[in-house]
Design a protein around this motif. Structure first.
Motif, PDB file in Angstrom:
ATOM      1  N   ARG A 299       0.823  -1.215   0.000  1.00 57.60           N
ATOM      2  CA  ARG A 299       0.000   0.000   0.000  1.00 57.60           C
ATOM      3  C   ARG A 299       0.856   1.263   0.000  1.00 57.60           C
ATOM      4  O   ARG A 299       0.482   2.275  -0.588  1.00 57.60           O
ATOM      5  N   THR A 300       2.014   1.194   0.646  1.00 53.30           N
ATOM      6  CA  THR A 300       2.911   2.350   0.665  1.00 53.30           C
ATOM      7  C   THR A 300       3.446   2.644  -0.734  1.00 53.30           C
ATOM      8  O   THR A 300       3.486   3.804  -1.175  1.00 53.30           O
ATOM      9  N   ILE A 301       3.850   1.614  -1.448  1.00 55.86           N
ATOM     10  CA  ILE A 301       4.345   1.800  -2.813  1.00 55.86           C
ATOM     11  C   ILE A 301       3.225   2.297  -3.725  1.00 55.86           C
ATOM     12  O   ILE A 301       3.429   3.187  -4.565  1.00 55.86           O
ATOM     13  N   GLU A 302       2.029   1.781  -3.554  1.00 54.61           N
ATOM     14  CA  GLU A 302       0.907   2.236  -4.374  1.00 54.61           C
ATOM     15  C   GLU A 302       0.618   3.714  -4.157  1.00 54.61           C
ATOM     16  O   GLU A 302       0.230   4.434  -5.094  1.00 54.61           O
ATOM     17  N   ALA A 303       0.815   4.188  -2.907  1.00 60.43           N
ATOM     18  CA  ALA A 303       0.517   5.584  -2.579  1.00 60.43           C
ATOM     19  C   ALA A 303       1.688   6.525  -2.851  1.00 60.43           C
ATOM     20  O   ALA A 303       1.532   7.749  -2.780  1.00 60.43           O
ATOM     21  N   ALA A 304       2.850   5.987  -3.176  1.00 61.64           N
ATOM     22  CA  ALA A 304       4.052   6.814  -3.356  1.00 61.64           C
ATOM     23  C   ALA A 304       3.951   7.653  -4.631  1.00 61.64           C
ATOM     24  O   ALA A 304       3.376   7.223  -5.633  1.00 61.64           O
ATOM     25  N   PRO A 305       4.521   8.858  -4.604  1.00 60.10           N
ATOM     26  CA  PRO A 305       4.456   9.720  -5.789  1.00 60.10           C
ATOM     27  C   PRO A 305       5.357   9.225  -6.912  1.00 60.10           C
ATOM     28  O   PRO A 305       6.374   8.572  -6.679  1.00 60.10           O
ATOM     29  N   ALA A 306       4.963   9.535  -8.128  1.00 63.03           N
ATOM     30  CA  ALA A 306       5.783   9.192  -9.292  1.00 63.03           C
ATOM     31  C   ALA A 306       7.152   9.847  -9.159  1.00 63.03           C
ATOM     32  O   ALA A 306       7.271  10.968  -8.659  1.00 63.03           O
ATOM     33  N   GLY A 307       8.164   9.124  -9.596  1.00 62.06           N
ATOM     34  CA  GLY A 307       9.516   9.653  -9.550  1.00 62.06           C
ATOM     35  C   GLY A 307      10.257   9.376  -8.254  1.00 62.06           C
ATOM     36  O   GLY A 307      11.467   9.619  -8.176  1.00 62.06           O
ATOM     37  N   SER A 308       9.553   8.891  -7.232  1.00 63.99           N
ATOM     38  CA  SER A 308      10.222   8.607  -5.958  1.00 63.99           C
ATOM     39  C   SER A 308      11.022   7.317  -6.054  1.00 63.99           C
ATOM     40  O   SER A 308      10.741   6.434  -6.864  1.00 63.99           O
ATOM     41  N   ALA A 309      12.043   7.203  -5.202  1.00 60.23           N
ATOM     42  CA  ALA A 309      12.936   6.043  -5.214  1.00 60.23           C
ATOM     43  C   ALA A 309      12.759   5.246  -3.922  1.00 60.23           C
ATOM     44  O   ALA A 309      12.713   5.827  -2.830  1.00 60.23           O
ATOM     45  N   TRP A 310      12.679   3.921  -4.051  1.00 60.69           N
ATOM     46  CA  TRP A 310      12.398   3.050  -2.912  1.00 60.69           C
ATOM     47  C   TRP A 310      13.315   1.838  -2.927  1.00 60.69           C
ATOM     48  O   TRP A 310      13.466   1.164  -3.951  1.00 60.69           O
ATOM     49  N   ALA A 311      13.906   1.554  -1.770  1.00 65.02           N
ATOM     50  CA  ALA A 311      14.667   0.323  -1.564  1.00 65.02           C
ATOM     51  C   ALA A 311      13.886  -0.523  -0.579  1.00 65.02           C
ATOM     52  O   ALA A 311      13.626  -0.089   0.554  1.00 65.02           O
ATOM     53  N   LEU A 312      13.502  -1.724  -1.015  1.00 66.24           N
ATOM     54  CA  LEU A 312      12.615  -2.556  -0.213  1.00 66.24           C
ATOM     55  C   LEU A 312      13.374  -3.725   0.417  1.00 66.24           C
ATOM     56  O   LEU A 312      14.051  -4.487  -0.293  1.00 66.24           O
ATOM     57  N   GLY A 313      13.213  -3.866   1.710  1.00 65.72           N
ATOM     58  CA  GLY A 313      13.818  -4.972   2.439  1.00 65.72           C
ATOM     59  C   GLY A 313      12.788  -6.046   2.700  1.00 65.72           C
ATOM     60  O   GLY A 313      12.261  -6.152   3.811  1.00 65.72           O
ATOM     61  N   THR A 314      12.493  -6.817   1.660  1.00 65.62           N
ATOM     62  CA  THR A 314      11.569  -7.945   1.783  1.00 65.62           C
ATOM     63  C   THR A 314      11.872  -8.917   0.651  1.00 65.62           C
ATOM     64  O   THR A 314      12.861  -8.751  -0.078  1.00 65.62           O
ATOM     65  N   GLU A 315      11.029  -9.921   0.465  1.00 63.42           N
ATOM     66  CA  GLU A 315      11.305 -11.007  -0.472  1.00 63.42           C
ATOM     67  C   GLU A 315      11.342 -10.512  -1.912  1.00 63.42           C
ATOM     68  O   GLU A 315      10.558  -9.651  -2.309  1.00 63.42           O
ATOM     69  N   LEU A 316      12.246 -11.088  -2.695  1.00 63.09           N
ATOM     70  CA  LEU A 316      12.550 -10.558  -4.027  1.00 63.09           C
ATOM     71  C   LEU A 316      11.403 -10.697  -5.022  1.00 63.09           C
ATOM     72  O   LEU A 316      11.189  -9.811  -5.861  1.00 63.09           O
ATOM     73  N   ASN A 317      10.648 -11.796  -4.984  1.00 62.53           N
ATOM     74  CA  ASN A 317       9.524 -11.939  -5.917  1.00 62.53           C
ATOM     75  C   ASN A 317       8.557 -10.769  -5.776  1.00 62.53           C
ATOM     76  O   ASN A 317       8.057 -10.231  -6.768  1.00 62.53           O
ATOM     77  N   LEU A 318       8.268 -10.375  -4.524  1.00 59.46           N
ATOM     78  CA  LEU A 318       7.357  -9.267  -4.286  1.00 59.46           C
ATOM     79  C   LEU A 318       7.969  -7.949  -4.762  1.00 59.46           C
ATOM     80  O   LEU A 318       7.291  -7.129  -5.392  1.00 59.46           O
TER      81      LEU A 318
END
Length: 399
Positions: A299-318
């Protein structure tokens, strides 16, 4: 816009992480009775589609977020472990529940569904290393230690959803509750209303992060119980003084992220938002910008603005699925190396095809069942969780 997704580099253990290696001497269910289709079979998608169509409403396929895309495409519902178990319970007319996840998830579905429904795990080797770190005999021995010290009566057991039915049953028998990564604080709030201590199973990191970062306890209030050491490797005084007795367990995926991973990504990608799961180590969580459950991350990624950069610490398939679904955002894996959930990846398209075609032929393969007594007490702990007040944590408001 073209996706910015870059696959992390391979390692020497890539095949194992992909679930393509096997050890028949130590793993259950690696070999399937009957003919397992070859991964190279070009008709796998067509075969799965045809088998699912023949079964119609008799079958309901659940797909965990960490599953491969080749499997997810056939899921009627996707979600985290508890959401999927609830979805199964909400489909009493489905004769077969095919759970594309891991063993403890299928157990929970069996507990929550009706006696006439049958839950199927396409490969019995799809277990969970974290769940396997808490064995009932070890947990009962630890509880005996607390009883001998005279503190069991003031201790409330809390188990993470990522635990076996045996452990959920133990918790239910001893007045405790199950929690998820999204409602762990609510579960601990309830537990501390019942007693002065919590015995938290099996993930030390979720317990510690929730207690310290959300409830205001200190690290000194938490002790780590090692089932392989006498008395858990703790003195009677440490156990008596502790508010959180954490089981020595962890997630093999989320536990691999380090503080160096966070520092490295910040150096390489200025302005990056670091978003991690609460199963990560305490120092990783405290160095991150956001922390939350799998559903929270989505939900956080869905709500994030276009152009923002995210590094996710969770399983790679997701992470890869989110990156491909949101090409207007720069989404990357927190670690440089491949990191799949190896046991989750046991459920591949050949196993799903095999399980569905067996059902079409009138044969139920790899049925997961929980004995009545264990199921009853596990249901008590699960129902207590469902009775907790409040709602799941919403995604953060984006600047």
């Amino acid at each position: 816009m073209t996706s910015t997704w870059v696959e992390p580099s391979n390692t020497a253990t890539a095949l194992l992480l992909l679930g393509r290696g096997s050890d028949p001497d130590t793993e259950r269910g690696v070999e399937c009775p009957g003919d397992l289709p070859a991964p190279s079979d070009p008709d796998l998608v067509a075969r799965a589609t045809a088998a699912k169509a023949k079964l119609g409403s008799r079958v309901f396929v659940l797909g965990h977020h960490y599953q491969r895309d080749e499997v997810i495409q056939f899921a009627d519902v996707t979600g985290d472990s508890f959401k999927l178990a609830r979805e199964a319970a909400a489909r009493p007319d489905a004769e077969y529940i095919v759970f594309c996840g891991v063993h403890f998830m299928a157990e929970s579905a069996d507990i929550l569904t009706t006696d006439t429904q049958r839950v199927i795990l396409p490969d019995l080797a799809a277990g969970c290393s974290m769940a396997d770190m808490a064995v009932l005999g070890q947990v009962e021995a630890a509880w005996d230690t607390l009883t001998e010290l005279g503190i069991a009566g003031e201790t409330v057991p809390v188990t993470y959803m990522n635990s076996s039915a045996d452990i959920k049953g133990f918790v239910g028998r001893n007045g405790g509750v199950v929690c998820t990564s999204s409602n762990a604080k609510r579960a601990l709030d309830w537990a501390f209303e019942q007693g002065s201590k919590v015995f938290f199973l099996p993930d030390q990191h979720l317990g510690r992060n929730t207690a310290v970062l959300e409830m205001g306890l200190s690290l000194d209030d938490c002790v780590l119980y090692d089932p392989h050491k006498p008395g858990g490797g703790l003195t009677p005084e440490q156990l008596r003084d502790a508010k959180m007795i954490l089981w020595r367990g962890h997630c093999s995926v989320h536990g691999r992220f380090t503080l160096d991973s966070v520092n490295d990504i910040r150096e390489r990608v200025p302005g990056v938002n670091v978003l991690v799961h609460p199963e990560c180590r305490h120092e990783v969580v405290t160095a991150s910008d956001y922390v939350g459950s799998t559903e929270y991350i989505i939900r956080t990624i869905e709500a994030a603005p276009a152009g923002s950069a995210w590094a996710l610490g969770t399983e790679l398939n997701l992470v890869r699925r989110l990156a491909l679904a949101h090409p207007d955002k720069q989404i990357m894996f927190l670690d440089k190396a491949v990191c799949y959930c190896s046991t989750m990846n046991r459920i591949d398209l050949p196993h799903l095809v095999w399980a569905l075609e067996e059902l079409v032929a009138g044969r139920v393969a790899n049925q997961i069942t929980v004995d009545a007594d264990t199921a009853h007490h596990a249901r008590v702990a699960l129902d207590q969780m469902l009775a907790l007040p409040g709602a799941d944590t919403p995604p953060p408001t984006m600047p």
